[in-house]
Design a protein around this motif. Structure first.
Motif, PDB file in Angstrom:
ATOM      1  N   GLY A  32      51.190 -12.771  17.090  1.00 36.90           N
ATOM      2  CA  GLY A  32      51.663 -12.808  15.715  1.00 36.90           C
ATOM      3  C   GLY A  32      51.252 -11.590  14.904  1.00 36.90           C
ATOM      4  N   LEU A  33      52.056 -11.281  13.905  1.00 37.98           N
ATOM      5  CA  LEU A  33      51.797 -10.113  13.063  1.00 37.98           C
ATOM      6  C   LEU A  33      50.571 -10.284  12.193  1.00 37.98           C
ATOM      7  N   GLY A  34      50.227 -11.501  11.845  1.00 35.65           N
ATOM      8  CA  GLY A  34      49.075 -11.736  10.985  1.00 35.65           C
ATOM      9  C   GLY A  34      47.740 -11.602  11.691  1.00 35.65           C
ATOM     10  N   GLU A  35      47.766 -11.552  13.013  1.00 37.01           N
ATOM     11  CA  GLU A  35      46.536 -11.465  13.793  1.00 37.01           C
ATOM     12  C   GLU A  35      46.141 -10.004  13.992  1.00 37.01           C
ATOM     13  N   PRO A  36      44.855  -9.699  13.950  1.00 37.14           N
ATOM     14  CA  PRO A  36      44.433  -8.317  14.210  1.00 37.14           C
ATOM     15  C   PRO A  36      44.680  -7.922  15.663  1.00 37.14           C
ATOM     16  N   LEU A  37      44.871  -6.628  15.883  1.00 33.53           N
ATOM     17  CA  LEU A  37      45.031  -6.123  17.243  1.00 33.53           C
ATOM     18  C   LEU A  37      43.692  -6.241  17.962  1.00 33.53           C
ATOM     19  N   LYS A  38      43.714  -6.699  19.195  1.00 30.22           N
ATOM     20  CA  LYS A  38      42.474  -6.918  19.942  1.00 30.22           C
ATOM     21  C   LYS A  38      42.410  -6.112  21.234  1.00 30.22           C
ATOM     22  N   MET A  39      43.560  -5.700  21.750  1.00 34.94           N
ATOM     23  CA  MET A  39      43.588  -5.052  23.059  1.00 34.94           C
ATOM     24  C   MET A  39      44.291  -3.702  23.001  1.00 34.94           C
ATOM     25  N   PHE A  78      53.046   0.826  10.877  1.00 36.47           N
ATOM     26  CA  PHE A  78      52.021   1.039   9.860  1.00 36.47           C
ATOM     27  C   PHE A  78      50.893   0.035  10.064  1.00 36.47           C
ATOM     28  N   VAL A  79      49.665   0.529   9.956  1.00 34.74           N
ATOM     29  CA  VAL A  79      48.488  -0.300  10.192  1.00 34.74           C
ATOM     30  C   VAL A  79      47.463  -0.081   9.090  1.00 34.74           C
ATOM     31  N   GLU A  80      46.558  -1.042   8.984  1.00 36.32           N
ATOM     32  CA  GLU A  80      45.369  -0.880   8.157  1.00 36.32           C
ATOM     33  C   GLU A  80      44.182  -1.070   9.087  1.00 36.32           C
ATOM     34  N   VAL A  81      43.369  -0.025   9.192  1.00 32.03           N
ATOM     35  CA  VAL A  81      42.208  -0.045  10.072  1.00 32.03           C
ATOM     36  C   VAL A  81      40.960  -0.175   9.221  1.00 32.03           C
ATOM     37  N   THR A  82      40.146  -1.176   9.519  1.00 31.44           N
ATOM     38  CA  THR A  82      38.850  -1.335   8.869  1.00 31.44           C
ATOM     39  C   THR A  82      37.787  -0.927   9.876  1.00 31.44           C
ATOM     40  N   GLN A  83      36.991   0.056   9.482  1.00 30.56           N
ATOM     41  CA  GLN A  83      35.947   0.526  10.379  1.00 30.56           C
ATOM     42  C   GLN A  83      34.677  -0.294  10.181  1.00 30.56           C
ATOM     43  N   LEU A  84      33.761  -0.176  11.100  1.00 31.29           N
ATOM     44  CA  LEU A  84      32.526  -0.959  11.076  1.00 31.29           C
ATOM     45  C   LEU A  84      31.750  -0.799   9.777  1.00 31.29           C
ATOM     46  N   GLY A  98      33.014  -0.299   6.920  1.00 34.90           N
ATOM     47  CA  GLY A  98      33.793  -0.814   5.797  1.00 34.90           C
ATOM     48  C   GLY A  98      34.915   0.087   5.317  1.00 34.90           C
ATOM     49  N   GLN A  99      34.956   1.331   5.743  1.00 37.20           N
ATOM     50  CA  GLN A  99      36.016   2.249   5.312  1.00 37.20           C
ATOM     51  C   GLN A  99      37.360   1.755   5.825  1.00 37.20           C
ATOM     52  N   LYS A 100      38.380   1.790   4.943  1.00 37.11           N
ATOM     53  CA  LYS A 100      39.721   1.363   5.327  1.00 37.11           C
ATOM     54  C   LYS A 100      40.650   2.566   5.342  1.00 37.11           C
ATOM     55  N   THR A 101      41.510   2.601   6.336  1.00 33.11           N
ATOM     56  CA  THR A 101      42.503   3.662   6.466  1.00 33.11           C
ATOM     57  C   THR A 101      43.854   2.999   6.676  1.00 33.11           C
ATOM     58  N   GLU A 102      44.833   3.380   5.853  1.00 32.10           N
ATOM     59  CA  GLU A 102      46.193   2.867   5.990  1.00 32.10           C
ATOM     60  C   GLU A 102      47.102   4.012   6.351  1.00 32.10           C
ATOM     61  N   GLY A 103      47.993   3.774   7.298  1.00 33.41           N
ATOM     62  CA  GLY A 103      48.951   4.805   7.673  1.00 33.41           C
ATOM     63  C   GLY A 103      49.695   4.412   8.923  1.00 33.41           C
ATOM     64  N   GLN A 152      50.820  -3.588   9.197  1.00 37.69           N
ATOM     65  CA  GLN A 152      51.281  -3.658   7.819  1.00 37.69           C
ATOM     66  C   GLN A 152      52.823  -3.704   7.830  1.00 37.69           C
ATOM     67  N   ILE A 153      53.364  -4.635   7.108  1.00 39.19           N
ATOM     68  CA  ILE A 153      54.825  -4.750   7.021  1.00 39.19           C
ATOM     69  C   ILE A 153      55.283  -3.923   5.823  1.00 39.19           C
TER      70      ILE A 153
END
Length: 154
Positions: A80-87, A98-104, A106-111, A151-152
């Motif tokens: 599902g789209l609502g679940e974070p990528l795991k693999m 488009f994704v939103e990445v949260t780093q360990l 706490g920094q967030k990067t969207e792109g 990100q949709i």
């Protein structure tokens, strides 16, 4: 519960072996014996395949008598789209989305996810608007990622 997860994982991996484009993402087992199996595919996965996998796994779990009282429930669904990528395969499948990445830390990067290799990903972020807009590439190691969400964009 770990023994149950390992047993279910082996059984679903055996079932999925017939279709190598489909892969196991995660298994969750609640104390109430509610088993949730999340499957994805390199080109997505259809409801018909999920139903087929559910029936096959349910039959195998019953025959294995993993739950002697027969008191378990099984849900097989797509990640599902609502679940974070795991693999790693999910990152490859979602290239150019488009994704939103949260780093360990706490920094967030969207792109836009533009590259994936064995060690990490590249996300291109557009900073600014109009003629002043510039694309900034962020290379992020998998070891630094806490979560990645699709990100949709409309």
């Amino acid at each position: 519960m770990e023994a149950v997860i390992q047993r279910v994982e082996k059984q679903i991996q055996d079932i999925l072996a017939a279709n190598p484009e489909h892969f196991l993402v995660e298994i969750k087992v609640k104390p109430t014996n509610n088993i949730k199996v999340f499957i994805d595919g390199d080109n997505g996965i259809g409801i018909d395949d999920l139903v087929k996998y559910n029936r096959a796994l349910y039959k195998e779990l019953e025959e294995a008598a993993l739950f002697p009282e027969g008191d378990f429930s099984l849900e097989v669904s797509s990640a599902g789209l609502g679940e974070p990528l795991k693999m790693h395969r999910q990152y490859v499948k979602n290239l150019n989305r488009f994704v939103e990445v949260t780093q360990l830390e706490g920094q967030k990067t969207e792109g836009q996810l533009t590259a994936v290799d064995e060690t990490g990903i590249v996300v291109e972020e557009t900073v600014g608007k109009g003629k002043k807009a510039e694309v900034v590439k962020h290379t992020i190691a998998f070891s630094d990622i806490k979560s990645t969400q699709i990100q949709i964009k409309f």
